[in-house]
Design an enzyme around this catalytic site. Structure first.
Site, PDB file in Angstrom:
ATOM      1  N   ASN A   1       4.467   4.249  10.124  1.00 41.48           N
ATOM      2  CA  ASN A   1       5.244   3.042  10.382  1.00 41.48           C
ATOM      3  C   ASN A   1       5.015   2.000   9.289  1.00 41.48           C
ATOM      4  OD1 ASN A   1       5.161   3.417  13.879  1.00 41.48           O
ATOM      5  ND2 ASN A   1       7.010   2.846  12.752  1.00 41.48           N
ATOM      6  N   SER A   2       4.003   2.184   8.463  1.00 42.04           N
ATOM      7  CA  SER A   2       3.744   1.232   7.388  1.00 42.04           C
ATOM      8  C   SER A   2       5.009   0.990   6.578  1.00 42.04           C
ATOM      9  CB  SER A   2       2.653   1.760   6.459  1.00 42.04           C
ATOM     10  OG  SER A   2       1.399   1.749   7.093  1.00 42.04           O
TER      11      SER A   2
ATOM     12  N   ASP B   1       1.206  -7.709   2.161  1.00 44.63           N
ATOM     13  CA  ASP B   1       1.370  -6.267   1.969  1.00 44.63           C
ATOM     14  C   ASP B   1       2.852  -5.900   1.838  1.00 44.63           C
ATOM     15  OD1 ASP B   1       0.915  -3.575   1.795  1.00 44.63           O
ATOM     16  OD2 ASP B   1      -0.386  -3.463   3.544  1.00 44.63           O
TER      17      ASP B   1
ATOM     18  N   ASN C   1      -9.011   3.873   3.964  1.00 48.96           N
ATOM     19  CA  ASN C   1      -8.180   3.462   5.090  1.00 48.96           C
ATOM     20  C   ASN C   1      -8.516   4.275   6.337  1.00 48.96           C
ATOM     21  OD1 ASN C   1      -5.988   2.015   6.353  1.00 48.96           O
ATOM     22  ND2 ASN C   1      -4.779   3.873   6.155  1.00 48.96           N
TER      23      ASN C   1
ATOM     24  N   HIS D   1       0.824  -1.220   0.000  1.00 49.01           N
ATOM     25  CA  HIS D   1       0.000   0.000   0.000  1.00 49.01           C
ATOM     26  C   HIS D   1       0.853   1.262   0.000  1.00 49.01           C
ATOM     27  CE1 HIS D   1       0.231  -0.193   4.550  1.00 49.01           C
ATOM     28  NE2 HIS D   1       0.251   1.119   4.412  1.00 49.01           N
TER      29      HIS D   1
END
Length: 720
Positions: free
Chosen positions: A654-655, A217, A323, A80
């Site tokens: 943090n993704s 992901d 999201n 993402h």
């Protein structure tokens, strides 16, 4: 004195708390004993040094995190996080969002979306003294804001005198401390590999923020530089960047109760908000924001059917809207069912009692807390109007016209006096945004978004209205003539040329007089709104300048009080490099429900329907059916784990962060949190705070057995 107070608070609190905290690297020496006791095997000092392994392998994408995993600049992040670049390279005829992408050679790698950058943090310097020594008590309101802004710009300009770097000055604890951060800015970023949408987005919005989860992901970028090894614009002659270090990727993974550590760039938390700010957030701001997001999503889906060129252009925008719409939904549910407000109220009352119990504390802290309350009340006066106009900004032609006209005004000033975002250092980003619009804009969608929020705006009471806005659109009251308004918008979209990239870029460098003479209706809108926009901005600066006096002093009180309560003291997330740690563990979200910390490929088969968002690719399902899991199995589950849970303390930004074991080997990628703990941005709960990670074993297995990415596996250093 302040630095000593913070250090003392940290030392006092380090022994008696759960795995809470997003720690600045320089704080970690105080936590060495805690880290070692939990399972850190490498030298704790190494994670305080930004120029040594593993810290210099972790990079920022400017909104997400990534990490280098080869000596050829290969970087792994979330699917993402690379979604905009995948979408940018997709068309209705070649939809990479659906099919995925793999470059078998360097020559096949695709340019990331315009403006994509990789930032490597090299230096963090405490500049609190340099800023505070210039802030006299007489500097208040906008004057104070402008002085802080000027000092920031001077520090940044000095830092960026060396070519190839991007610098920023960040405030911590509401302005109690300031740090100058210097990052190497890599400008040539290319898309290397992304799994099919049925892997990278498996479960889609239905599973978003949920557990159990079965989402792959992950995606890969590569950083390129000029032949001299220095950052350069995209060029076919550029070469892969050689990072100072890179992470080994573990095929052994982790087991329940194992130590894990996450290094990344968390975006923003608000755990030190006052009780008043918290209540307003959950009773006013979030409900409205959630509704406006959901309405925008529905508008786009109605006008741009699935699979159409228009829908592909808006997929990345839709993903971002959805999201956070679900994020807000989870936050609101947790707030309404839980005791967050009550505990915040109680804590604040306890602090007030502690302050009143000592004349010195009362003289030092009480005025600032009272001032902060008054400023907070003032700041929400036009909250609904501001939200509506912010969402009106999703109509990109209007917002683009405003930015272009502001650029013309700022360009008349000396560079050092220009507004942040319009200086010479910002021109490349500005142009990239104009180019990106070409792959994220459809005029009919844009028009309908504008119309929708104009109708919302027209229902606002008179004191909330903006005179120049009303005049331009002919809005005289709540009873808007929708037919006339729609006709005006249609005429504007037919006449404007801002939908064309060449025309947009041509406005860069034009004078204020050129804009005033333009017959383009979107440009005319920007001209009509300029004085009002500037006045609103200056009023905002006046308020922020006042906050810059009250908030740091209030935070001193909070920190001092937390020290007496043995609570951890760390700054709210603000997009800067942080370290958080914990263990792999499940949780019990409600009575009689208990979640284990791992999901496996078995769950993919159980969920797969062949229909989006559970459209697992046939090649993946065949590989699972074949059960060739050798080298990637969980020793207890005896199959390939897909996702796992830990109690590390993280948030948005943090993704893509690397999840490391005690040896600093990559065992996963953080990509989400659980719905029950989503309120963690304002209220940490050790029982429910859980982060969701892609298991490295699943990523490696999928790449080898389903996607045929042998070239990338060969490039990595895999620990087996």
């Amino acid at each position: 004195m302040k630095k000593t107070m913070l250090a003392m608070a940290l030392l006092v609190s380090a022994n008696g708390w759960a795995d809470e905290g997003m720690w600045q690297p320089h704080q970690l020496p105080e936590l060495e004993a805690v880290l070692k006791s939990k399972g850190l095997e490498i030298d704790a000092a190494s994670i305080t040094q930004l120029t040594t392994f593993p810290m210099n392998a972790v990079i920022s994408l400017g909104g997400c995190t990534a990490s280098f995993i080869s000596n050829q600049g290969l970087a792994v992040t979330n699917h993402h996080c690379a979604y905009g670049s995948i979408q940018h390279n997709s068309t209705a005829q070649n939809n990479l969002l659906q099919t995925g992408f793999l470059a078998k050679t360097l020559n096949e790698e695709l340019p990331a979306s315009p403006g994509s950058k990789i930032f490597v943090t090299e230096q963090v310097s405490n500049v609190t003294k340099q800023i505070n020594q210039e802030l006299t008590p007489q500097l208040l309101g906008k004057e104070r804001f402008d002085k802080i802004d000027q000092l920031r710009k001077e520090l940044i300009a000095e830092c960026e005198a060396t070519a190839g770097y991007r610098c920023g000055v960040y405030s911590f604890h509401g302005g109690l401390e300031y740090y100058l951060i210097k990052q190497l800015e890599i400008k040539d970023v290319r898309l290397v590999h992304a799994p099919a949408g049925g892997v990278g987005k498996f479960g889609g919005d239905i599973d978003n923020w949920m557990w159990p989860r079965h989402t792959g992901d992950y995606s890969f970028y590569r950083a390129y530089v000029g032949k001299d090894g220095k950052p350069a614009e995209f060029n076919a002659e550029n070469v892969p960047f050689t990072p100072p270090s890179f992470l080994k990727v573990s095929a052994k993974g982790v087991q329940e109760n194992d130590f894990v550590m996450v290094i990344g760039y968390p975006g923003r938390t608000n755990r030190y908000n006052t009780a008043f700010e918290l209540k307003n957030m959950f009773t006013q701001n979030l409900p409205l924001s959630k509704a406006y997001r959901e309405q925008t999503i529905e508008l786009i889906k109605q006008i741009a059917p699935a699979g159409s060129e228009a829908r592909i252009k808006y997929e990345s925008i839709l993903a971002g809207l959805a999201n956070y719409a679900k994020n807000y939904e989870g936050m609101l549910a947790s707030y309404q069912k839980g005791t967050t407000q009550q505990r915040k109220d109680s804590s604040e009352q306890m602090m007030q009692s502690w302050i009143k119990a000592d004349a010195g504390r009362q003289a030092r802290f009480a005025p600032a807390l009272k001032n902060l309350q008054q400023l907070s009340e003032q700041s929400i006066e036009f909250q609904q109007r501001d939200l509506i106009l912010n969402y009106f900004g999703y109509a990109q032609t209007f917002s683009t016209a405003r930015k272009l006209y502001r650029l013309a005004h700022e360009s008349t000033k000396p560079n050092e006096d220009r507004e942040t975002g319009y200086q010479e250092r910002d021109q490349e980003r500005f142009a990239a945004g104009l180019k990106r619009m070409s792959r994220s804009f459809d005029p009919q969608v844009d028009l309908e978004i504008a119309m929708h929020f104009l109708k919302h705006y027209s229902q606002l009471p008179a004191k909330q209205r903006v005179a120049a806005f009303d005049t331009f659109f002919g809005l005289t009251g709540a009873d808007v003539d929708e037919k006339a308004l729609k006709e005006k918008l249609q005429a504007m979209y037919q006449q404007t040329k801002l939908g064309d990239e060449v025309e947009r870029l041509a406005w860069v460098g034009k004078s204020v007089d050129d804009f005033k003479a333009s017959e383009d209706p979107m440009i005319q809108f920007a001209v009509a709104m300029f004085d009002t926009d500037l006045a609103e901005e200056n009023a905002g600066k006046e308020l922020m300048g006042k906050f810059a006096v009250a908030r740091p002093k209030a935070m001193e009180a909070v920190i001092a009080f937390n020290k007496t309560q043995n609570k951890p003291v760390y700054a709210d997330a603000n997009g800067t490099l942080r370290v958080t740690f914990g263990t792999v563990q499940g949780y019990q979200p409600r009575d009689a429900v208990s979640y284990s910390p791992f999901t496996t490929v078995k769950g993919i088969v159980e969920k797969a329907t062949g229909i989006d968002p559970f459209d697992a690719p046939p090649v993946q399902l065949a590989a699972i059916q074949k059960a060739d899991f050798a080298g990637y199995t969980h020793p207890v589950l005896n199959t390939v784990p897909v996702n796992f849970l830990s109690n590390v303390d993280t948030t948005g930004g943090n993704s893509g962060s690397p999840t490391l074991n005690g040896k600093a080997e990559l065992v996963g990628l953080l990509f989400d949190g659980v719905i029950e703990g989503i309120i963690g941005d304002v209220d940490y709960d050790p029982a429910l705070n859980r982060s969701i990670h892609v298991d490295s074993r699943y990523m490696l297995w999928q790449m080898e057995k389903a996607d045929g990415a042998a070239n990338l596996l060969k490039e990595m250093e895999i620990v087996r």
